[in-house]
Design a protein around this motif. Structure first.
Motif, PDB file in Angstrom:
ATOM      1  N   GLU A   5       0.664  -0.966  -0.123  1.00 51.53           N
ATOM      2  CA  GLU A   5      -0.112   0.115   0.062  1.00 51.53           C
ATOM      3  C   GLU A   5       0.875   1.290  -0.088  1.00 51.53           C
ATOM      4  N   GLY A   6       0.805   2.070  -0.988  1.00 50.28           N
ATOM      5  CA  GLY A   6       1.684   3.157  -1.201  1.00 50.28           C
ATOM      6  C   GLY A   6       0.901   4.607  -0.777  1.00 50.28           C
ATOM      7  N   PHE A   7       1.429   5.385  -0.627  1.00 51.24           N
ATOM      8  CA  PHE A   7       0.978   6.800  -0.078  1.00 51.24           C
ATOM      9  C   PHE A   7       2.233   7.801  -0.500  1.00 51.24           C
ATOM     10  N   VAL A   9       2.159  12.248   0.135  1.00 57.42           N
ATOM     11  CA  VAL A   9       1.474  13.369   0.872  1.00 57.42           C
ATOM     12  C   VAL A   9       2.399  14.443   1.029  1.00 57.42           C
ATOM     13  N   GLU A  40       8.648   5.217   5.522  1.00 57.33           N
ATOM     14  CA  GLU A  40       8.660   6.479   5.388  1.00 57.33           C
ATOM     15  C   GLU A  40       9.732   7.402   4.837  1.00 57.33           C
ATOM     16  N   SER A  69       5.811   7.001   1.184  1.00 55.53           N
ATOM     17  CA  SER A  69       5.671   5.899   2.029  1.00 55.53           C
ATOM     18  C   SER A  69       5.123   4.700   1.465  1.00 55.53           C
ATOM     19  N   TRP A  70       5.304   3.402   2.228  1.00 54.32           N
ATOM     20  CA  TRP A  70       4.477   2.352   1.825  1.00 54.32           C
ATOM     21  C   TRP A  70       4.430   1.433   3.074  1.00 54.32           C
ATOM     22  N   ARG A  79      -4.051  -7.467   4.309  1.00 53.33           N
ATOM     23  CA  ARG A  79      -4.410  -5.913   4.449  1.00 53.33           C
ATOM     24  C   ARG A  79      -5.939  -5.878   4.562  1.00 53.33           C
ATOM     25  N   LEU A 104      -3.728  13.425   0.295  1.00 55.30           N
ATOM     26  CA  LEU A 104      -2.923  12.280   0.575  1.00 55.30           C
ATOM     27  C   LEU A 104      -3.389  11.391  -0.799  1.00 55.30           C
ATOM     28  N   PHE A 106      -3.333   7.507  -2.092  1.00 55.94           N
ATOM     29  CA  PHE A 106      -3.162   6.189  -1.662  1.00 55.94           C
ATOM     30  C   PHE A 106      -3.503   5.094  -2.546  1.00 55.94           C
TER      31      PHE A 106
END
Length: 115
Positions: A5-7, A9, A40, A69-70, A79, A104, A106
Motif C-alpha cells: 500500500e503506497g502513499f 503526501v 517513510e 511511504s509504503w 491488508r 493524501l 494512496f
C-alpha cells in the motif's frame, strides 16, 4: 504474494519531527494488525514536473515537502483484514495528523517483481 500500500503526501516542513514521531507510532499499530513493514521517506530530490510530478499530485506548497511511504502486508487478504482494525484502533484515532489528509494519495498494489 506480498501486497504493498503506497502513499504520497505533502507535509509542512515545520512539522517534520512531528510527522516522524506520528509515523513511528503508526508503524506499531499497523504491525500490531498484520503489516510486515512500514517505510517513510522524506523528499530530498523531488522535482516539479511540467505535466505530472509528486509535488503537483499532492499540491505541495513552498513550505512543504513530499513524503513517499509504503506499507508491506503479507497479502491483500491480510491488508483487507487489518485495515478496518487499524481504522478502529483508538491509538490511531486519538492522534492529529500532521498533514492535510485531503491531499493524501494512496493505493494498493500487488507486488510483481521483488529483486
Amino acid at each position: 504474494m506480498e501486497f504493498v500500500e503506497g502513499f504520497v503526501v505533502a507535509v509542512p516542513n515545520d512539522k517534520k519531527q512531528e510527522y516522524i514521531q506520528h509515523a513511528k507510532e503508526a508503524a506499531v499499530i499497523f504491525k500490531d494488525h498484520g503489516a510486515s513493514k512500514l517505510v517513510e521517506c522524506w523528499g530530498e530530490d523531488v522535482p516539479d514536473g511540467k505535466l505530472t510530478s509528486f509535488p503537483m499530485a499532492v499540491k505541495c506548497k513552498p513550505d512543504e515537502t513530499v513524503v513517499f511511504s509504503w506499507i508491506i502486508w503479507p497479502s491483500k487478504a491480510d491488508r483487507d483484514t487489518g485495515m478496518p482494525k487499524i481504522m478502529d484502533d483508538p491509538r490511531l484515532n486519538n492522534t492529529e495528523m500532521p498533514f492535510d489528509g485531503s491531499r493524501l494519495i494512496f493505493g494498493g498494489f500487488q507486488m510483481v517483481v521483488n529483486e
